[in-house]
Design a protein around this motif. Structure first.
Motif, mmCIF file in Angstrom:
data_model
loop_
_atom_site.group_PDB
_atom_site.id
_atom_site.type_symbol
_atom_site.label_atom_id
_atom_site.label_comp_id
_atom_site.label_asym_id
_atom_site.label_seq_id
_atom_site.Cartn_x
_atom_site.Cartn_y
_atom_site.Cartn_z
ATOM 1 N N VAL A 1 0.878 -1.162 0.000
ATOM 2 C CA VAL A 1 0.000 0.000 0.000
ATOM 3 C C VAL A 1 0.917 1.214 0.000
ATOM 4 O O VAL A 1 1.690 1.417 0.940
ATOM 5 N N GLY A 2 0.857 1.989 -1.063
ATOM 6 C CA GLY A 2 1.625 3.224 -1.155
ATOM 7 C C GLY A 2 0.686 4.402 -0.969
ATOM 8 O O GLY A 2 -0.334 4.500 -1.658
ATOM 9 N N LEU A 3 1.008 5.272 -0.029
ATOM 10 C CA LEU A 3 0.183 6.446 0.245
ATOM 11 C C LEU A 3 0.974 7.691 -0.128
ATOM 12 O O LEU A 3 2.191 7.758 0.095
ATOM 13 N N TYR A 4 0.269 8.679 -0.673
ATOM 14 C CA TYR A 4 0.924 9.888 -1.175
ATOM 15 C C TYR A 4 0.188 11.111 -0.658
ATOM 16 O O TYR A 4 -1.014 11.242 -0.840
ATOM 17 N N ALA A 5 0.918 11.994 -0.010
ATOM 18 C CA ALA A 5 0.336 13.213 0.536
ATOM 19 C C ALA A 5 0.809 14.398 -0.298
ATOM 20 O O ALA A 5 1.994 14.701 -0.333
ATOM 21 N N GLY A 6 -0.112 15.001 -1.013
ATOM 22 C CA GLY A 6 0.202 16.182 -1.808
ATOM 23 C C GLY A 6 0.283 15.883 -3.288
ATOM 24 O O GLY A 6 0.890 14.908 -3.701
ATOM 25 N N THR A 7 -0.346 16.732 -4.090
ATOM 26 C CA THR A 7 -0.364 16.520 -5.531
ATOM 27 C C THR A 7 1.004 16.723 -6.162
ATOM 28 O O THR A 7 1.244 16.246 -7.262
ATOM 29 N N GLU A 8 1.911 17.428 -5.484
ATOM 30 C CA GLU A 8 3.256 17.589 -6.032
ATOM 31 C C GLU A 8 4.034 16.275 -5.949
ATOM 32 O O GLU A 8 5.024 16.085 -6.617
ATOM 33 N N VAL A 9 3.576 15.343 -5.125
ATOM 34 C CA VAL A 9 4.216 14.044 -4.971
ATOM 35 C C VAL A 9 3.607 13.034 -5.950
ATOM 36 O O VAL A 9 4.311 12.298 -6.621
ATOM 37 N N SER A 10 2.279 12.997 -6.039
ATOM 38 C CA SER A 10 1.585 12.062 -6.921
ATOM 39 C C SER A 10 0.178 12.571 -7.188
ATOM 40 O O SER A 10 -0.415 13.243 -6.341
ATOM 41 N N GLU A 11 -0.359 12.210 -8.339
ATOM 42 C CA GLU A 11 -1.746 12.568 -8.632
ATOM 43 C C GLU A 11 -2.720 11.638 -7.913
ATOM 44 O O GLU A 11 -3.910 11.896 -7.862
ATOM 45 N N HIS A 12 -2.205 10.538 -7.343
ATOM 46 C CA HIS A 12 -3.042 9.581 -6.631
ATOM 47 C C HIS A 12 -2.793 9.682 -5.131
ATOM 48 O O HIS A 12 -1.695 10.022 -4.692
ATOM 49 N N GLU A 13 -3.811 9.354 -4.358
ATOM 50 C CA GLU A 13 -3.677 9.368 -2.906
ATOM 51 C C GLU A 13 -3.152 8.031 -2.387
ATOM 52 O O GLU A 13 -2.416 7.980 -1.403
ATOM 53 N N ALA A 14 -3.521 6.953 -3.075
ATOM 54 C CA ALA A 14 -3.085 5.620 -2.652
ATOM 55 C C ALA A 14 -2.928 4.725 -3.872
ATOM 56 O O ALA A 14 -3.633 4.886 -4.869
ATOM 57 N N TYR B 1 6.326 -8.161 -12.221
ATOM 58 C CA TYR B 1 5.239 -7.292 -12.676
ATOM 59 C C TYR B 1 4.146 -7.235 -11.616
ATOM 60 O O TYR B 1 3.916 -8.192 -10.889
ATOM 61 N N LEU B 2 3.470 -6.084 -11.557
ATOM 62 C CA LEU B 2 2.409 -5.845 -10.588
ATOM 63 C C LEU B 2 1.171 -5.317 -11.289
ATOM 64 O O LEU B 2 1.279 -4.677 -12.338
ATOM 65 N N VAL B 3 0.036 -5.513 -10.666
ATOM 66 C CA VAL B 3 -1.170 -4.766 -11.020
ATOM 67 C C VAL B 3 -1.285 -3.672 -9.966
ATOM 68 O O VAL B 3 -1.336 -3.968 -8.765
ATOM 69 N N ALA B 4 -1.284 -2.418 -10.408
ATOM 70 C CA ALA B 4 -1.376 -1.274 -9.506
ATOM 71 C C ALA B 4 -2.770 -0.664 -9.628
ATOM 72 O O ALA B 4 -3.183 -0.258 -10.712
ATOM 73 N N VAL B 5 -3.482 -0.622 -8.499
ATOM 74 C CA VAL B 5 -4.811 -0.013 -8.460
ATOM 75 C C VAL B 5 -4.661 1.314 -7.722
ATOM 76 O O VAL B 5 -4.309 1.346 -6.539
ATOM 77 N N CYS B 6 -4.913 2.404 -8.451
ATOM 78 C CA CYS B 6 -4.684 3.756 -7.934
ATOM 79 C C CYS B 6 -5.999 4.385 -7.487
ATOM 80 O O CYS B 6 -6.993 4.330 -8.208
ATOM 81 N N PHE B 7 -5.956 5.003 -6.304
ATOM 82 C CA PHE B 7 -7.122 5.660 -5.724
ATOM 83 C C PHE B 7 -6.913 7.166 -5.704
ATOM 84 O O PHE B 7 -5.817 7.640 -5.396
ATOM 85 N N GLY B 8 -7.980 7.910 -6.005
ATOM 86 C CA GLY B 8 -7.955 9.361 -5.923
ATOM 87 C C GLY B 8 -8.276 9.828 -4.522
ATOM 88 O O GLY B 8 -8.506 9.027 -3.606
ATOM 89 N N GLU B 9 -8.316 11.134 -4.346
ATOM 90 C CA GLU B 9 -8.527 11.732 -3.021
ATOM 91 C C GLU B 9 -9.836 11.320 -2.355
ATOM 92 O O GLU B 9 -9.934 11.307 -1.141
#
Length: 167
Positions: free
Chosen positions: A122-135, A148-156
């Motif tokens: 689980v990768g979490l990202y705080a701030g849009t300057e870091v990533s466009e996704h939150e998780a 290889y991975l399947v990455a499921v990206c979550f928005g804010e």
């Protein structure tokens, strides 16, 4: 260095002067552990930021369910990242034997691959300057042997924004 103590994350150590901070840990999930990391701008880190990200840890089973439902829907898409992932691994006889106890990957339905995918990060990202996704929730069929991975990206808002295959 500063430390914030949070109920969901424990002690989060960071450099408030650093443009990019990365904090790593593990969380219990489904009888094992899942890697957890938070990437953020040090000056932007505070308790409210951690509170906003905590839902992914405290309700991980629900987000895993949302991610798996989105992967199932993605299978029907013409440009399916999940189907690309499955097709990429169908011909790997050793992998198919280990995971499915079968010698014929082509005989295994795509729907059978989904439950075999394991949540590994689980990768979490705080701030849009870091990533466009939150998780980002990363899944692998065999993390020790497949890169290889399947990455499921979550928005804010905690909804699935994108699914991709990553290496």
């Amino acid at each position: 260095m500063e430390i914030l103590v949070h109920d969901a994350f424990g002690k989060v150590e960071f450099d408030p002067e650093g443009d990019l901070n990365e904090w790593e840990s593990e969380v219990p999930f489904a009888g094992g552990t899942v890697e957890l990391d938070i990437t953020f701008n040090g000056s932007a880190m505070d308790r409210a930021t951690l509170d906003g990200l905590a839902k992914y840890v405290t309700d991980l089973a629900r987000f895993d369910g949302v991610a798996r439902a989105a992967m199932r829907v993605d299978l029907d898409d013409e440009d399916s990242a999940v189907r690309d992932y499955i097709d990429h691994h169908r011909g790997e006889k050793d992998l198919i034997r280990r995971v499915f106890d079968s010698d014929d990957g082509s005989a295994i339905a795509a729907d059978a691959f989904l439950p075999a995918l394991r949540l590994i990060r689980v990768g979490l990202y705080a701030g849009t300057e870091v990533s466009e996704h939150e998780a980002v929730l990363d899944y692998s069929i065999d993390p020790e042997n497949v890169h290889y991975l399947v990455a499921v990206c979550f928005g804010e808002k905690g909804t699935v924004a994108e699914i991709s295959m990553e290496s």
